[in-house]
Design a protein around this motif. Structure first.
Motif, PDB file in Angstrom:
ATOM      1  N   GLN A 113      52.329 -54.549 -50.670  1.00 50.95           N
ATOM      2  CA  GLN A 113      53.211 -53.784 -49.776  1.00 50.95           C
ATOM      3  C   GLN A 113      54.194 -52.993 -50.618  1.00 50.95           C
ATOM      4  O   GLN A 113      54.870 -53.551 -51.487  1.00 50.95           O
ATOM      5  CB  GLN A 113      53.952 -54.724 -48.825  1.00 50.95           C
ATOM      6  N   VAL A 114      54.255 -51.698 -50.363  1.00 48.60           N
ATOM      7  CA  VAL A 114      55.077 -50.789 -51.152  1.00 48.60           C
ATOM      8  C   VAL A 114      56.011 -50.040 -50.212  1.00 48.60           C
ATOM      9  O   VAL A 114      55.603 -49.622 -49.119  1.00 48.60           O
ATOM     10  CB  VAL A 114      54.202 -49.809 -51.954  1.00 48.60           C
ATOM     11  N   GLU A 115      57.255 -49.863 -50.636  1.00 51.20           N
ATOM     12  CA  GLU A 115      58.238 -49.116 -49.861  1.00 51.20           C
ATOM     13  C   GLU A 115      58.901 -48.066 -50.751  1.00 51.20           C
ATOM     14  O   GLU A 115      58.944 -48.223 -51.971  1.00 51.20           O
ATOM     15  CB  GLU A 115      59.306 -50.060 -49.293  1.00 51.20           C
ATOM     16  N   PRO A 116      59.398 -46.991 -50.155  1.00 49.80           N
ATOM     17  CA  PRO A 116      60.081 -45.964 -50.960  1.00 49.80           C
ATOM     18  C   PRO A 116      61.292 -46.541 -51.690  1.00 49.80           C
ATOM     19  O   PRO A 116      62.056 -47.324 -51.135  1.00 49.80           O
ATOM     20  CB  PRO A 116      60.494 -44.912 -49.922  1.00 49.80           C
ATOM     21  N   LEU A 117      61.463 -46.135 -52.934  1.00 48.70           N
ATOM     22  CA  LEU A 117      62.606 -46.556 -53.743  1.00 48.70           C
ATOM     23  C   LEU A 117      63.036 -45.369 -54.596  1.00 48.70           C
ATOM     24  O   LEU A 117      62.663 -45.251 -55.768  1.00 48.70           O
ATOM     25  CB  LEU A 117      62.242 -47.757 -54.617  1.00 48.70           C
ATOM     26  N   PRO A 118      63.800 -44.436 -54.021  1.00 51.18           N
ATOM     27  CA  PRO A 118      64.185 -43.239 -54.775  1.00 51.18           C
ATOM     28  C   PRO A 118      65.118 -43.581 -55.920  1.00 51.18           C
ATOM     29  O   PRO A 118      65.815 -44.602 -55.922  1.00 51.18           O
ATOM     30  CB  PRO A 118      64.879 -42.357 -53.727  1.00 51.18           C
ATOM     31  N   VAL A 119      65.141 -42.698 -56.890  1.00 51.31           N
ATOM     32  CA  VAL A 119      66.011 -42.864 -58.050  1.00 51.31           C
ATOM     33  C   VAL A 119      67.459 -42.692 -57.608  1.00 51.31           C
ATOM     34  O   VAL A 119      67.795 -41.789 -56.838  1.00 51.31           O
ATOM     35  CB  VAL A 119      65.646 -41.848 -59.146  1.00 51.31           C
ATOM     36  N   GLN A 120      68.343 -43.564 -58.106  1.00 54.86           N
ATOM     37  CA  GLN A 120      69.750 -43.520 -57.746  1.00 54.86           C
ATOM     38  C   GLN A 120      70.594 -43.227 -58.982  1.00 54.86           C
ATOM     39  O   GLN A 120      70.256 -43.646 -60.089  1.00 54.86           O
ATOM     40  CB  GLN A 120      70.195 -44.847 -57.119  1.00 54.86           C
ATOM     41  N   GLN A 121      71.687 -42.511 -58.762  1.00 52.16           N
ATOM     42  CA  GLN A 121      72.595 -42.179 -59.847  1.00 52.16           C
ATOM     43  C   GLN A 121      73.436 -43.400 -60.209  1.00 52.16           C
ATOM     44  O   GLN A 121      74.042 -44.038 -59.348  1.00 52.16           O
ATOM     45  CB  GLN A 121      73.511 -41.028 -59.421  1.00 52.16           C
ATOM     46  N   LEU A 122      73.464 -43.759 -61.485  1.00 52.60           N
ATOM     47  CA  LEU A 122      74.261 -44.884 -61.955  1.00 52.60           C
ATOM     48  C   LEU A 122      75.641 -44.394 -62.367  1.00 52.60           C
ATOM     49  O   LEU A 122      75.814 -43.261 -62.798  1.00 52.60           O
ATOM     50  CB  LEU A 122      73.575 -45.571 -63.136  1.00 52.60           C
ATOM     51  N   SER A 123      76.630 -45.257 -62.255  1.00 52.97           N
ATOM     52  CA  SER A 123      77.991 -44.906 -62.636  1.00 52.97           C
ATOM     53  C   SER A 123      78.653 -46.109 -63.289  1.00 52.97           C
ATOM     54  O   SER A 123      78.108 -47.215 -63.318  1.00 52.97           O
ATOM     55  CB  SER A 123      78.794 -44.455 -61.408  1.00 52.97           C
ATOM     56  N   HIS A 124      79.863 -45.902 -63.817  1.00 51.54           N
ATOM     57  CA  HIS A 124      80.559 -46.965 -64.512  1.00 51.54           C
ATOM     58  C   HIS A 124      81.080 -48.038 -63.559  1.00 51.54           C
ATOM     59  O   HIS A 124      81.479 -49.112 -64.003  1.00 51.54           O
ATOM     60  CB  HIS A 124      81.746 -46.387 -65.294  1.00 51.54           C
ATOM     61  N   VAL A 125      81.057 -47.756 -62.240  1.00 50.81           N
ATOM     62  CA  VAL A 125      81.530 -48.753 -61.279  1.00 50.81           C
ATOM     63  C   VAL A 125      80.378 -49.545 -60.676  1.00 50.81           C
ATOM     64  O   VAL A 125      80.588 -50.376 -59.804  1.00 50.81           O
ATOM     65  CB  VAL A 125      82.336 -48.069 -60.158  1.00 50.81           C
ATOM     66  N   THR A 126      79.154 -49.295 -61.123  1.00 52.77           N
ATOM     67  CA  THR A 126      78.007 -50.018 -60.586  1.00 52.77           C
ATOM     68  C   THR A 126      78.108 -51.489 -60.945  1.00 52.77           C
ATOM     69  O   THR A 126      78.380 -51.848 -62.075  1.00 52.77           O
ATOM     70  CB  THR A 126      76.703 -49.426 -61.127  1.00 52.77           C
ATOM     71  N   SER A 127      77.879 -52.342 -59.966  1.00 54.85           N
ATOM     72  CA  SER A 127      77.963 -53.786 -60.169  1.00 54.85           C
ATOM     73  C   SER A 127      76.592 -54.407 -60.000  1.00 54.85           C
ATOM     74  O   SER A 127      75.777 -53.956 -59.198  1.00 54.85           O
ATOM     75  CB  SER A 127      78.949 -54.405 -59.175  1.00 54.85           C
ATOM     76  N   GLY A 128      76.336 -55.461 -60.793  1.00 54.60           N
ATOM     77  CA  GLY A 128      75.062 -56.156 -60.703  1.00 54.60           C
ATOM     78  C   GLY A 128      75.077 -57.322 -59.754  1.00 54.60           C
ATOM     79  O   GLY A 128      74.109 -58.076 -59.687  1.00 54.60           O
TER      80      GLY A 128
END
Length: 492
Positions: A335-350
């Motif tokens: 099963q596959v779903e769309p996963l577009p590329v997202q812009q990363l930033s310095h506030v991105t949290s894991g």
């Protein structure tokens, strides 16, 4: 590709594609039609041959159709299912040539240039097409010509084969509607007395272009081969599956995980190229005795990061019985779903990634559907102020807004002894003797009259926050219309 000298094109038309698809799975004798709501009317979307002989036609209101044919049986149409079925037919048609495209919602176009001799000639190829489609229960009309327009016209208005270089002669006697013109243009040509393609071709071109625009002459030239027309084959959908065949069998868990890591790198590269993410993965391990072991992994969110996916396979791989060894590994994104590329930033949290990985790990043990979260709902009724949804298939959205505090624990109302509109000074609840130290309220909540709820039909409720000397903080309510006290929740 473009039509040109020596090119041969086949057009397949399925006039009853929708009904043929339904009747193949469940044969129904007699007149049958599929219906579709268009605007405010329910009309016939497609019908079988028996219904057509009764005088019914597409676009006819269903009520009128039943008046003409009381024995008519009908079902709702599924245009999306018909499109999927047509794509299946497109893949089947590639047995005749590699260049196969869709022709509207009910047809296919094939560029058979250079492949007819593999079937003994063009006539034999068309015969083979008709026989196979007939055995499959499909009504089809097939046309063959030098151009796409000629093949389309012959399939719909004069099923047959136009010899190479004889397109003008084969199309000359066909009506002007065979040139893929819109209804208004066909009506205008008929008013001028231009009924056939030959009549149109013999008319001066300049007056036609001024009156009907360049589209009319373009369609005429495309059908007669004077102007090229592109034939674009439908691309095959991407396949998200990779495999590895080993020269020597393996049996250790570390070796299997190493092979899975290499397959994951290849699979995730394909997913990234298509901007997609895997939601369900299946690792198939083939043993030397030809038996296969399957390890299925369901993810809380679409992923294509090998470093995050690989550790989730460890539990399933540890339970695999390798037997005398594993000689082939196959990994497929089921099963596959769309996963577009997202812009990363310095506030991105894991933190969100860690939560999703935790849900996936727990889901491999107890199932993703068993991991649930509370989401706010738009209702002032305490029992209806939230919904429970699977955490893997929902987003933590919305906000909890309450003018008054709400208890952390909510349970069905439990009656207690008490009289009067104010909370009792002493009462017993769950075999405990409690004394009221402080009471805050009341907060009157009225029923939602538009919902059928037996628990709230008695009327309004007056809620109180009661703090007891024993340390319990309870949520009590009083029912004025039928005097009584109940405990429904407990605060932390």
């Amino acid at each position: 590709m473009f039509d040109g000298i020596g090119r041969r094109v086949v057009s397949m038309w399925f006039p009853r594609l929708a009904t043929d698809r339904v009747l193949r799975a469940c044969p129904i004798p007699g007149p049958f039609a599929l219906t579709l709501t268009q605007g405010t009317a329910n009309r016939i979307y497609c019908l079988n041959h028996e219904a057509g002989k009764q005088g019914l036609h597409r676009g006819m209101p269903v009520a009128d159709a039943r008046a003409f044919c009381p024995a008519l049986q009908s079902r709702p149409a599924d245009p999306a299912g018909d499109t999927r079925f047509l794509r299946v037919l497109r893949r089947w048609a590639t047995r005749y040539c590699p260049w196969v495209g869709l022709e509207g919602d009910d047809g296919l176009v094939l560029d058979i240039t250079g492949s007819a001799h593999l079937f003994g000639g063009e006539a034999q190829m068309l015969t083979d097409m008709r026989q196979r489609l007939s055995r499959a229960g499909l009504s089809a009309r097939i046309g063959l010509g030098d151009t796409r327009g000629a093949a389309w016209a012959l399939a719909r208005f004069g099923e047959g084969l136009a010899a190479p270089g004889q397109g003008a002669e084969a199309l000359g006697s066909l009506p002007v509607a065979a040139l893929r013109l819109d209804h208004d243009t066909v009506t205008g040509l008929l008013r001028l007395g231009l009924r056939t393609v030959a009549d149109l071709d013999a008319t001066a071109r300049a007056p036609l272009a001024r009156r009907f625009g360049p589209g009319l002459l373009m369609r005429l030239d495309q059908a007669l081969g004077r102007q090229p027309e592109q034939i674009s084959p439908e691309p095959d959908p991407p396949h998200y599956g990779v495999r590895m065949t080993l020269p020597d069998p393996i049996g250790l868990q570390a070796d299997v995980m190493a092979g899975a890591a290499r397959l994951l790198d290849q699979l995730c590269a394909r997913l990234k190229a298509q901007e997609a993410g895997a939601r369900v993965l299946c690792l198939t391990l083939r043993r030397v005795d030809q038996a296969a072991q399957h390890v299925e992994l369901r993810l809380a969110r679409p992923l294509r990061d090998p470093a995050r996916i690989l550790p989730l396979f460890e539990r399933g791989v540890a339970d695999v019985d390798a037997g005398f060894g594993i000689d082939q590994l196959r990994l497929e994104a089921v099963q596959v779903e769309p996963l577009p590329v997202q812009q990363l930033s310095h506030v991105t949290s894991g933190r969100r990634d860690q939560l999703e990985d935790l849900i996936s790990r727990l889901g491999t043990r107890i199932g993703l559907d068993n991991i649930q979260r509370f989401l706010p709902a738009d209702s002032h009724i305490p029992e209806r102020g939230f919904v429970i949804a699977p955490a893997a298939y929902s987003e933590p959205e919305g906000s909890w807004v309450a003018l008054r505090p709400r208890p952390l624990r909510l349970f069905p109302p439990e009656p207690i002894a008490g009289t009067g509109p104010r909370p009792p000074g002493r009462f017993r609840w769950r075999r405990m003797a409690l004394t009221t130290a402080r009471a805050t309220g009341p907060e009157r909540i009225t029923p939602e009259w538009w919902l059928e709820d037996d628990a709230w039909r008695s009327g309004v409720r007056d809620y109180w926050l009661v703090e007891t000397r024993q340390g319990r903080r309870l949520w009590l309510f009083f029912t004025p219309q039928a005097p009584g006290w109940f405990v429904q929740g407990e605060f932390a």
